[in-house]
Design a protein around this motif. Structure first.
Motif, PDB file in Angstrom:
ATOM      1  N   UNK A 101      -9.556  46.287 -28.875  1.00  0.00           N
ATOM      2  CA  UNK A 101     -10.049  45.530 -27.722  1.00  0.00           C
ATOM      3  C   UNK A 101      -9.029  45.501 -26.590  1.00  0.00           C
ATOM      4  N   UNK A 102      -7.760  45.699 -26.934  1.00  0.00           N
ATOM      5  CA  UNK A 102      -6.698  45.444 -25.970  1.00  0.00           C
ATOM      6  C   UNK A 102      -6.293  46.684 -25.184  1.00  0.00           C
ATOM      7  N   UNK A 151      -8.947  25.367 -27.720  1.00  0.00           N
ATOM      8  CA  UNK A 151      -9.007  26.821 -27.913  1.00  0.00           C
ATOM      9  C   UNK A 151      -7.642  27.427 -28.203  1.00  0.00           C
ATOM     10  N   UNK A 152      -7.644  28.364 -29.160  1.00  0.00           N
ATOM     11  CA  UNK A 152      -6.545  29.312 -29.312  1.00  0.00           C
ATOM     12  C   UNK A 152      -7.088  30.665 -28.869  1.00  0.00           C
ATOM     13  N   UNK A 153      -6.370  31.344 -27.988  1.00  0.00           N
ATOM     14  CA  UNK A 153      -6.854  32.613 -27.456  1.00  0.00           C
ATOM     15  C   UNK A 153      -5.972  33.751 -27.964  1.00  0.00           C
ATOM     16  N   UNK A 200      -5.518  42.610 -21.588  1.00  0.00           N
ATOM     17  CA  UNK A 200      -4.295  41.830 -21.794  1.00  0.00           C
ATOM     18  C   UNK A 200      -4.033  40.917 -20.595  1.00  0.00           C
ATOM     19  N   UNK A 201      -4.256  41.432 -19.397  1.00  0.00           N
ATOM     20  CA  UNK A 201      -4.094  40.620 -18.188  1.00  0.00           C
ATOM     21  C   UNK A 201      -5.109  39.472 -18.173  1.00  0.00           C
ATOM     22  N   UNK A 202      -6.331  39.768 -18.598  1.00  0.00           N
ATOM     23  CA  UNK A 202      -7.359  38.712 -18.676  1.00  0.00           C
ATOM     24  C   UNK A 202      -6.940  37.643 -19.683  1.00  0.00           C
TER      25      UNK A 202
END
Length: 257
Positions: free
Chosen positions: A69-70, A58-60, A75-77
């Protein structure tokens, strides 16, 4: 074996035959595969696929078109997901002024903050850049100073700019576009930069190479890309496959050999 560095197998276009197709890839000499997130939702589905298939990683990250979305919570997730064993990169992240010309400052802010995640976890980045050559270069020059490695995915700018990225140690992602008749700039780029700076990708289900242009793309089409690069560079397809595989392992160091 072919190392596929950029796919989107969580896309709905694969809903009818995803399981069968993914099971076939290692049998066809394609492994490992990196699936790239592009939103919070697709990062979640990417992580699920990576857990299900041993050869898939995976690349996240959040694509510039999805930066709405951010926020601090998401961002913490996202940061938590970068610590997972099968997360091998931050991406795809970057700038896209083609689709959204209004929120450039917001795109840049979240691009830089996601680069910071990569720096903190010592992960490479997968960079999306469209119609944003100058701003992307400025940000990546700073990333280079910070020791961040990465690939400029689906490269579409000049050969001269590609050479500047290569000097900084970045890789150039080459996929199906290189086979298109109107891809003179990318062909010249492949001609100009060393094979040791190229990694293979499909961006599937998009960007199918000739002779399948316009159809749903998947990793089984990478041999067409390899053949075209071999033709441009005047080397064997075996050399292209092996060199690009070594390049990918050098970049994505968390992927086991």
């Amino acid at each position: 074996m072919i190392f596929e560095t950029h796919a989107h197998y969580d896309d709905a276009k694969f809903d009818t035959d995803r399981e069968m197709l993914l099971a076939e890839l290692p049998q066809r000499g394609i492994s490992p595969v990196i699936n790239a997130g592009s939103s919070i939702a697709t990062t979640k589905t990417t992580l699920s696929l990576a857990q299900e298939y041993p050869f898939l990683y995976a690349a996240v990250g959040v694509h510039p078109s999805d930066v709405d979305d951010l926020n601090e919570d998401t961002y913490a997730w996202l940061r938590q997901q970068t610590t997972l064993q099968k997360t091998v990169a931050v991406g795809e992240i970057g700038l896209d002024y083609y689709w959204d010309k209004e929120n450039r400052d917001l795109q840049k802010m979240w691009f830089i903050r996601q680069l910071e995640l990569a720096r903190q976890l010592d992960l490479p980045v997968i960079i999306h850049s469209r119609d944003a050559a100058e701003d992307t270069m400025k940000i990546m020059e700073k990333a280079y100073e910070d020791g961040i490695k990465g690939v400029i995915h689906c490269y579409s700018y000049s050969p001269e700019m590609a050479q500047e990225y290569v000097k900084m140690g970045y890789f150039i992602g080459v996929g199906g576009v290189v086979t298109f008749k109107n891809a003179k700039k990318l062909v010249k780029t492949v001609e100009t930069i060393p094979l040791s700076s190229i990694v293979l990708e499909t961006d599937c289900p998009y960007m199918a190479p000739e002779p399948h242009r316009g159809t749903r793309n998947d990793s089984r089409n990478i041999p067409y890309v390899i053949a075209k690069i071999a033709e441009i560079k005047g080397v064997s397809v075996e050399e292209v496959e092996q060199t690009t595989r070594e390049n990918a392992f050098a970049l994505f160091t968390k992927v086991p050999r």
